[in-house]
Design an enzyme around this catalytic site. Structure first.
Site, PDB file in Angstrom:
ATOM      1  N   THR A  23       0.855  -1.187   0.000  1.00 24.34           N
ATOM      2  CA  THR A  23       0.000   0.000   0.000  1.00 24.34           C
ATOM      3  C   THR A  23       0.889   1.234   0.000  1.00 24.34           C
ATOM      4  OG1 THR A  23      -1.848  -1.099   1.064  1.00 24.34           O
ATOM      5  CG2 THR A  23      -1.763   1.277   1.293  1.00 24.34           C
TER       6      THR A  23
ATOM      7  N   PHE B 184       1.272   5.113   0.808  1.00 24.72           N
ATOM      8  CA  PHE B 184       0.711   6.151   1.667  1.00 24.72           C
ATOM      9  C   PHE B 184       1.273   7.503   1.253  1.00 24.72           C
ATOM     10  CE2 PHE B 184       0.543   2.249   4.029  1.00 24.72           C
ATOM     11  CZ  PHE B 184      -0.638   2.326   4.752  1.00 24.72           C
TER      12      PHE B 184
END
Ligand code: PEP
Ligand code: MN
Length: 630
Positions: free
Chosen positions: A531, A533
């Site tokens: 992921t 960020f």
């Protein structure tokens, strides 16, 4: 012996216990763990354990079976994290020390420091006293060399380590180094171990040329018994019958030491192999085997090095190795350690209006969330991660200045863009993106302590967590996934349900935070699950110096080729695009904004030129942030 204290032990009972043990002649260490506090009592004293067990506030007494006590995993279950300046060794980090074998001159050392720092080393090495096999070989520059090493480290902001070869240098060296190195030849120089231990400073303890793992851990015990807690073990190859390489690198020592001891272990592939071409492969193998870091010899001009030139990497080779380590580390659940100053790049961390808020960073979710992990990976362990219920609250807290940064997920490598956050970036023009961080997502099956795989019927998690582990759930008959608003929140829910047939899917932090048990690690279908960020701050607090990435948005007129001509501007200016996403414009049905992330070419005006050209042919162009990525 290990004395496990009752959770409600009074201060008075604790102090009584400590003085009782000290009067008997024990050295006492208090170790505060996540779930219990213990006293480690060591010394060459025999005592009937029951005398301790009956004292008020004592839960249990366990003898330590190994000859090394303070260094043993029996005494301390959690990994020790060694702090050297702003750098940490241990836990889930891969920290790399690099530099030449020996300090030879100011010019050589400064060049080496700059090169290794730029490639991502977090600590600088350089020997000033060289324990050479031949008395006619270069013996090192002595104190003069240490001065140069310290200056070179300071010039690039890296802590430094250098080898100590005799007790007479202990005091003199403490002013120059951030950590002492005890070399292979001195691993069993017990007087040296005692003197260095007394300094209480960090120590890199190399394994002796023919030392067993137990002898090596006993050497660490010497350091610890005399006052040093911050020890990094360093495997550097042992003497065997094989002569092709300088030594034989014992990589199996890594998992063995990890089982026996809580101390971090790093690997020196340079002295282990003695051959430049073998250094990078063995460095990668060490990381794959779970090493907490490396120490690598790098020289700006290896062909003319005064010592160990044939095993020293050229700076370009080291740069390549660091990139490979960065790619490999997440595969074994680790992250490459960076100097924290690299992180909130070019951003002022104090806020005149609300005082010093630099340590507060907000995220959406509950404690134990992946976003919280991203905060600590990016900013270090000292910052306060502040949980907020909604993404919008993260933006608001940044805007209002109650936190200095927010950390928001923007894209998952399997599930795609988190549109809500792109939309919020569009809606908050006073918020800027100042950094990004990629986290490998490892999903675990988490249950109540004591429950096992066969017991589990219901699994709670965020729909994405369930989807990413679909294969695992399908392969286990009778298991059913139940959507929950958040992964870490599902673990909190599990702890309240207290039902052994229920489980959750989340990160390991969530299991730790809520005192739950990991039943099965890494159950995601595809392990290449990352992921990304964004680090956000208030625009007036962001400063852009040498960014290499930019995020921006624009819209186009509704005519043929409008988007094409915008993208052509980027192509014409040699700008690489890493993301393009279209988002509907609120209040204007069927009209779209384009969200882009691009690389900013180094040392040219290409990005500015492209932006100026884009302004003329697009509408509502807005730069969301320019920042630096590693
Ligand atoms: C060194 O690191 O410079 C060195 C001499 O290593 P070792 O003690 O492992 O031989
Ligand atoms: Mn060397």
């Amino acid at each position: 012996m290990i004395i496990i204290l009752k959770q409600d032990i009074s201060l008075h009972d604790k102090e009584y216990l400590r003085s009782f043990l000290e009067e008997k002649g024990f050295k006492v260490r208090e170790i505060i763990g996540d779930h219990e506090t213990i006293f480690g009592a060591v010394g060459n004293i025999s005592i009937d354990f029951r005398q301790v067990e009956i004292l008020s506030g004592v839960s249990r007494v366990i003898p330590i079976s190994k000859p090394y006590k303070l260094a043993s995993r029996e005494l301390k279950k959690e990994d020790t994290i060694v702090n050297i300046g702003r750098v940490k060794f241990g836990g889930n980090r891969v920290a790399v020390i690099a530099g030449p074998c020996a300090v030879e001159s100011k010019e050589q050392m400064f060049k080496a420091a700059l090169a290794v720092r730029e490639s991502g080393a977090v600590m600088l090495r350089g020997g000033a006293f060289k324990p050479r096999t031949s008395p006619y070989s270069f013996q090192g520059m002595g104190e003069e060399g240490l001065k140069i090493l310290k200056d070179a480290g300071e010039s690039v902001g890296l802590p430094v380590v250098s080898e100590i070869v005799g007790t007479q240098y202990v005091d003199m060296m403490k002013d120059y180094v951030d950590a002492y190195q005890i070399g292979a030849r001195n691993m069993q120089n017990f007087e040296l171990l005692k003197s260095v231990g007394k300094m209480g400073m960090p120590v890199v303890l190399k394994r002796g040329l023919s030392a067993t793992i137990e002898e090596w851990l006993m050497a660490a015990e010497y350091l610890m018994a005399h006052g040093s807690d911050n020890i990094i073990l360093c495997e550097r190859g042992i003497r065997t019958f094989e002569t092709y390489t300088r030594n034989t690198l014992d990589l199996s020592a890594i998992p063995v030491v990890k089982k026996l001891s809580h101390l971090p272990i790093i690997v020196d592939p340079s002295h282990a192999t003695g051959l430049r071409a073998k250094v990078s492969p063995m460095a990668l193998a060490a990381v794959a085997a779970g090493a907490d870091g490396l120490v690598v010899e790098v020289h700006p001009d290896p062909d003319n090095a005064l010592s160990d030139g044939p095993q020293s990497l050229y700076p370009e080779e080291f740069e390549k190795l660091m990139r490979d380590i960065q790619a490999l580390s997440p595969v074994v659940g680790k992250e490459i350690e960076r100097i924290p100053a690299n992180r909130p790049i070019n951003v002022r961390t104090t806020d005149e209006a609300s005082g010093n808020i630099d340590k507060n960073i907000s995220f959406q979710g509950v404690q134990g969330a992946y976003s919280e992990k991203a905060i600590h990976r990016y900013f270090g362990d000292e910052v306060n991660a502040i949980a907020k219920p909604e993404f919008r609250d993260v933006f608001e807290s940044v805007l209002q200045g109650t936190v200095s940064f927010g950390v928001i997920p923007v894209e998952n490598s399997l599930a795609g863009t988190i549109n809500e956050n792109i939309d919020l970036l569009l809606r908050y023009p006073d918020i800027a993106v100042v950094g990004e961080y990629k986290l490998r997502i490892i999903h675990n099956l988490i249950g109540l302590p004591g429950s096992s795989l066969q017991d589990i019927k219901k699994i709670y998690s965020h729909p994405q967590g369930l989807a990413q582990c679909a294969e695992f759930i399908e392969n286990h008959e009778g298991m059913e996934g139940i959507p929950f608003y958040d992964t870490a929140g599902a673990v909190e829910h599990l702890s309240k349900l207290n039902d052994p047939t229920c489980a959750a899917i989340a990160g390991e932090e969530a299991a730790r935070v809520y005192g739950m048990n990991i039943i099965k690690e890494s159950i995601e279908t595809n392990p290449r699950n990352y992921t990304k960020f964004f680090i956000i701050t208030r625009k007036d607090r962001a400063e852009y110096e040498t960014p290499n990435r930019a995020a921006f948005v624009f819209s186009t007129s509704d005519k043929p080729g409008a988007l094409f001509s915008c993208l052509k501007v980027l192509a014409d200016n040699g700008i690489n695009m890493n993301k393009l996403e279209s988002r509907p414009i609120h209040g204007k049905p069927w009209q779209y904004m384009f969200f882009l992330s691009v690389d900013i070419p180094e040392g040219s005006k290409a990005f500015e030129n492209a932006l100026n050209a884009l302004k003329n042919i697009s509408e509502d162009l807005r730069v969301l942030g320019k920042y630096k990525v590693d």
